[in-house]
Scaffold this motif. Sequence first.
Motif, PDB file in Angstrom:
ATOM      1  N   ALA A   1       0.832  -1.209   0.000  1.00 48.01           N
ATOM      2  CA  ALA A   1       0.000   0.000   0.000  1.00 48.01           C
ATOM      3  C   ALA A   1       0.862   1.253   0.000  1.00 48.01           C
ATOM      4  O   ALA A   1       0.585   2.215  -0.730  1.00 48.01           O
ATOM      5  CB  ALA A   1      -0.934  -0.006   1.208  1.00 48.01           C
ATOM      6  N   ILE A   2       1.911   1.252   0.801  1.00 44.02           N
ATOM      7  CA  ILE A   2       2.820   2.399   0.859  1.00 44.02           C
ATOM      8  C   ILE A   2       3.519   2.581  -0.483  1.00 44.02           C
ATOM      9  O   ILE A   2       3.647   3.695  -0.984  1.00 44.02           O
ATOM     10  CB  ILE A   2       3.837   2.248   2.005  1.00 44.02           C
ATOM     11  N   SER A   3       3.952   1.485  -1.079  1.00 46.45           N
ATOM     12  CA  SER A   3       4.621   1.557  -2.374  1.00 46.45           C
ATOM     13  C   SER A   3       3.682   2.113  -3.445  1.00 46.45           C
ATOM     14  O   SER A   3       4.085   2.961  -4.250  1.00 46.45           O
ATOM     15  CB  SER A   3       5.111   0.171  -2.780  1.00 46.45           C
ATOM     16  N   ALA A   4       2.439   1.658  -3.449  1.00 40.64           N
ATOM     17  CA  ALA A   4       1.468   2.151  -4.431  1.00 40.64           C
ATOM     18  C   ALA A   4       1.200   3.631  -4.212  1.00 40.64           C
ATOM     19  O   ALA A   4       1.143   4.413  -5.174  1.00 40.64           O
ATOM     20  CB  ALA A   4       0.171   1.352  -4.338  1.00 40.64           C
ATOM     21  N   ALA A   5       1.028   4.036  -2.966  1.00 37.21           N
ATOM     22  CA  ALA A   5       0.783   5.448  -2.658  1.00 37.21           C
ATOM     23  C   ALA A   5       1.969   6.311  -3.080  1.00 37.21           C
ATOM     24  O   ALA A   5       1.796   7.412  -3.608  1.00 37.21           O
ATOM     25  CB  ALA A   5       0.492   5.620  -1.170  1.00 37.21           C
ATOM     26  N   ASP A   6       3.177   5.800  -2.849  1.00 38.36           N
ATOM     27  CA  ASP A   6       4.383   6.535  -3.238  1.00 38.36           C
ATOM     28  C   ASP A   6       4.435   6.723  -4.753  1.00 38.36           C
ATOM     29  O   ASP A   6       4.747   7.808  -5.243  1.00 38.36           O
ATOM     30  CB  ASP A   6       5.620   5.799  -2.737  1.00 38.36           C
ATOM     31  N   LYS A   7       4.100   5.674  -5.491  1.00 39.25           N
ATOM     32  CA  LYS A   7       4.124   5.770  -6.959  1.00 39.25           C
ATOM     33  C   LYS A   7       3.080   6.773  -7.457  1.00 39.25           C
ATOM     34  O   LYS A   7       3.350   7.559  -8.358  1.00 39.25           O
ATOM     35  CB  LYS A   7       3.869   4.393  -7.578  1.00 39.25           C
TER      36      LYS A   7
END
Length: 62
Positions: free
Chosen positions: A10-16
Amino acid sequence: MSTKSHLEKAISAADKITTSMAENALAGLDLSISAWPGYFRAIVWDAVAAIATRRAEAARKS
């Protein structure tokens, strides 16, 4: 899948998504000022960098 893996994804997707939004906004600004003389474009980009630095510092403190 562990909870940590879900959170990391989730954090990775939000960062992208956030990075993409920021890049699009900066590309729009770049397009808007592209006809300006280099000296004035440099002033704008220096201001953008200063604002980004202040906001990052404030985010780290919160």
